[in-house]
Design a protein around this motif. Structure first.
Motif, PDB file in Angstrom:
ATOM      1  N   GLY A   1       1.317  -7.986  -6.504  1.00  0.00           N
ATOM      2  CA  GLY A   1       0.569  -8.971  -7.278  1.00  0.00           C
ATOM      3  C   GLY A   1      -0.354  -9.810  -6.419  1.00  0.00           C
ATOM      4  N   ILE A   2       0.120 -10.194  -5.236  1.00  0.00           N
ATOM      5  CA  ILE A   2      -0.704 -10.989  -4.324  1.00  0.00           C
ATOM      6  C   ILE A   2      -1.883 -10.167  -3.818  1.00  0.00           C
ATOM      7  CG2 ILE A   2      -0.738 -12.120  -2.059  1.00  0.00           C
ATOM      8  CD1 ILE A   2       2.227 -12.862  -2.602  1.00  0.00           C
ATOM      9  N   LEU A   3      -1.612  -8.938  -3.397  1.00  0.00           N
ATOM     10  CA  LEU A   3      -2.665  -8.088  -2.843  1.00  0.00           C
ATOM     11  C   LEU A   3      -3.724  -7.767  -3.896  1.00  0.00           C
ATOM     12  CD1 LEU A   3      -0.441  -5.672  -0.728  1.00  0.00           C
ATOM     13  CD2 LEU A   3      -2.044  -7.362   0.160  1.00  0.00           C
TER      14      LEU A   3
ATOM     15  N   SER B   1      -5.824 -10.775  -4.941  1.00  0.00           N
ATOM     16  CA  SER B   1      -6.914 -11.112  -4.017  1.00  0.00           C
ATOM     17  C   SER B   1      -8.143 -10.246  -4.272  1.00  0.00           C
ATOM     18  CB  SER B   1      -6.446 -10.936  -2.564  1.00  0.00           C
ATOM     19  OG  SER B   1      -6.287  -9.559  -2.236  1.00  0.00           O
ATOM     20  N   VAL B   2      -7.960  -9.109  -4.956  1.00  0.00           N
ATOM     21  CA  VAL B   2      -9.072  -8.203  -5.250  1.00  0.00           C
ATOM     22  C   VAL B   2      -9.752  -8.583  -6.560  1.00  0.00           C
ATOM     23  CG1 VAL B   2      -9.708  -5.807  -5.748  1.00  0.00           C
ATOM     24  CG2 VAL B   2      -8.007  -6.307  -3.979  1.00  0.00           C
ATOM     25  N   GLN B   3      -8.967  -8.709  -7.634  1.00  0.00           N
ATOM     26  CA  GLN B   3      -9.547  -8.917  -8.963  1.00  0.00           C
ATOM     27  C   GLN B   3      -9.341 -10.310  -9.510  1.00  0.00           C
ATOM     28  OE1 GLN B   3      -7.554  -6.508 -11.950  1.00  0.00           O
ATOM     29  NE2 GLN B   3      -6.070  -8.148 -12.239  1.00  0.00           N
ATOM     30  N   GLY B   4      -8.613 -11.157  -8.790  1.00  0.00           N
ATOM     31  CA  GLY B   4      -8.261 -12.470  -9.306  1.00  0.00           C
ATOM     32  C   GLY B   4      -6.889 -12.433  -9.970  1.00  0.00           C
ATOM     33  N   VAL B   5      -6.338 -13.601 -10.200  1.00  0.00           N
ATOM     34  CA  VAL B   5      -4.995 -13.730 -10.768  1.00  0.00           C
ATOM     35  C   VAL B   5      -5.095 -14.142 -12.229  1.00  0.00           C
ATOM     36  CG1 VAL B   5      -2.817 -14.995 -10.658  1.00  0.00           C
ATOM     37  CG2 VAL B   5      -3.975 -14.320  -8.540  1.00  0.00           C
TER      38      VAL B   5
ATOM     39  N   ALA C   1     -10.715  -4.785   0.989  1.00  0.00           N
ATOM     40  CA  ALA C   1      -9.491  -5.305   0.379  1.00  0.00           C
ATOM     41  C   ALA C   1      -8.535  -4.169   0.021  1.00  0.00           C
ATOM     42  CB  ALA C   1      -9.834  -6.121  -0.867  1.00  0.00           C
ATOM     43  N   TYR C   2      -9.089  -3.046  -0.446  1.00  0.00           N
ATOM     44  CA  TYR C   2      -8.245  -1.883  -0.738  1.00  0.00           C
ATOM     45  C   TYR C   2      -7.574  -1.384   0.538  1.00  0.00           C
ATOM     46  CZ  TYR C   2     -10.492  -1.329  -5.347  1.00  0.00           C
ATOM     47  OH  TYR C   2     -10.948  -1.503  -6.622  1.00  0.00           O
ATOM     48  N   LEU C   3      -8.346  -1.351   1.633  1.00  0.00           N
ATOM     49  CA  LEU C   3      -7.820  -0.833   2.891  1.00  0.00           C
ATOM     50  C   LEU C   3      -6.695  -1.714   3.416  1.00  0.00           C
ATOM     51  CD1 LEU C   3      -7.976   1.213   5.212  1.00  0.00           C
ATOM     52  CD2 LEU C   3      -9.734  -0.240   6.257  1.00  0.00           C
ATOM     53  N   VAL C   4      -6.927  -3.024   3.430  1.00  0.00           N
ATOM     54  CA  VAL C   4      -5.892  -3.951   3.916  1.00  0.00           C
ATOM     55  C   VAL C   4      -4.658  -3.874   3.019  1.00  0.00           C
ATOM     56  CG1 VAL C   4      -5.323  -6.375   4.298  1.00  0.00           C
ATOM     57  CG2 VAL C   4      -7.564  -5.495   4.991  1.00  0.00           C
ATOM     58  N   GLY C   5      -4.873  -3.909   1.703  1.00  0.00           N
ATOM     59  CA  GLY C   5      -3.746  -3.842   0.785  1.00  0.00           C
ATOM     60  C   GLY C   5      -3.003  -2.527   0.879  1.00  0.00           C
ATOM     61  N   GLY C   6      -3.742  -1.433   1.047  1.00  0.00           N
ATOM     62  CA  GLY C   6      -3.106  -0.126   1.177  1.00  0.00           C
ATOM     63  C   GLY C   6      -2.254  -0.029   2.429  1.00  0.00           C
TER      64      GLY C   6
ATOM     65  N   VAL D   1      -9.093 -16.407 -15.227  1.00  0.00           N
ATOM     66  CA  VAL D   1      -8.963 -15.708 -13.946  1.00  0.00           C
ATOM     67  C   VAL D   1      -9.072 -16.715 -12.802  1.00  0.00           C
ATOM     68  CG1 VAL D   1      -9.913 -13.922 -12.458  1.00  0.00           C
ATOM     69  CG2 VAL D   1      -9.942 -13.616 -14.942  1.00  0.00           C
ATOM     70  N   LYS D   2      -8.128 -16.630 -11.871  1.00  0.00           N
ATOM     71  CA  LYS D   2      -8.079 -17.544 -10.743  1.00  0.00           C
ATOM     72  C   LYS D   2      -8.321 -16.782  -9.440  1.00  0.00           C
ATOM     73  CE  LYS D   2      -4.871 -20.516 -13.187  1.00  0.00           C
ATOM     74  NZ  LYS D   2      -5.481 -20.079 -14.464  1.00  0.00           N
TER      75      LYS D   2
END
Length: 295
Positions: A205-207, A210-214, A142-147, A120-121
């Motif tokens: 994928g980017i949003l 940023s929440v759970q890692g890549v 993060a959910y709010l910004v991504g949403g 995980v990155k």
């Protein structure tokens, strides 16, 4: 479960559902343009997350520069996949084309983590970690910004269908042969749909990265996106919004209610159940045209 906790689950779930709608948007766009369900959308979301991480970490680019570059790269990747792989399948049975998109999904899911590593990155977009208080409820920032970003992109896609290129896509969706007869280059329209699909998948994928890692699990967005696309209707962009909210809220509430009882894992079942029930009960989705054929 008290009302405040249920409201918190529902609101955060609705925001996550907008992420899912962003993935489903690419599936709907390609279906509208070519009549084929794209099963590589999850891997495209994963690739977008990995490329964003590589540009931000390995290349050291700031997020405001890395993200636009990722979207350009993913638009090019979507177009390249259509021209190099999918266009060769012209005239083949739809099920064969769908299997090719699934093959792309499986290939990318193995190759990309093999290049950059499966661990995980962390992808830092500069979004604050502190929750937002809405009365007694806590909203994940993060959910709010991504949403919000997802909602804007979906809104832009709706507006896009009122532009010249959008009208061309709609014409191709309605009747490819008629579109050819009036001089529309159908293959260019389908390539455009694949390019936009790459952008929407990468955005999700980017949003979510940023929440759970890549890592490779970003590709599991495919099931969520399919659930939203099928529930909303495979030819309905506005239906994505409603379906995304419903899927996200259902996942959050079911997990909140049942995870403490069964020990976890119920969230991942909800999308599959929604796909099954929708196909059995209302195969054209909530807002799809009844004459849609499922493969």
């Amino acid at each position: 479960m008290d009302m405040a906790f249920a409201g918190e689950l529902a609101l955060n779930g609705a925001l996550v559902g907008l992420f899912y709608a962003l993935v489903g948007l690419g599936i709907v766009l390609i279906y509208k343009a070519s009549g084929v369900a794209n099963l590589s959308q999850g891997a495209l979301a994963m690739v977008g997350g990995y490329v964003a991480w590589a540009l931000a970490t390995d290349a050291g680019l700031p997020a405001w520069l890395a993200i636009p570059l990722v979207l350009v790269v993913m638009f090019g990747l979507g177009v390249a996949l259509e021209r190099v792989v999918l266009r060769r399948m012209a005239g083949e049975a739809p099920i064969m084309i769908i299997m090719v998109t699934l093959g792309i999904e499986i290939m990318l899911r193995g190759v990309v983590p093999g290049i950059w590593g499966a661990d995980v990155k962390r992808l830092d977009l500069g979004i604050g970690q502190d929750p937002i208080f809405l009365g007694p409820m806590l909203i994940n920032t993060a959910y709010l910004v991504g949403g919000v970003v997802s909602l804007v992109l979906i809104g832009l896609s709706v507006l896009f269908f009122g532009t010249l290129h959008g009208i061309v896509l709609r014409a191709v969706s309605d009747d490819q042969i008629a579109a050819w007869s009036v001089g529309i280059r159908v293959e260019h329209a389908i390539a455009l749909a694949w390019g936009i699909s790459g952008v929407t998948a990468a955005s999700a994928g980017i949003l979510w990265g940023s929440v759970q890692g890549v890592d490779w699990t970003l590709s599991l967005f495919l099931v969520k996106g399919l659930a939203v696309a099928i529930l909303g209707g495979l030819d309905s962009v506005p239906g994505l919004l409603v379906a995304g909210l419903l899927v996200g809220i259902a996942e959050s509430l079911v997990a909140g209610l049942l995870d403490p009882v069964v020990g976890g894992g119920t969230r991942d079942i909800v999308a599959a159940v929604i796909i099954l029930l929708t196909v059995l009960v209302r195969p054209y989705g909530l807002f799809g045209r009844i004459h849609i054929e499922r493969v």
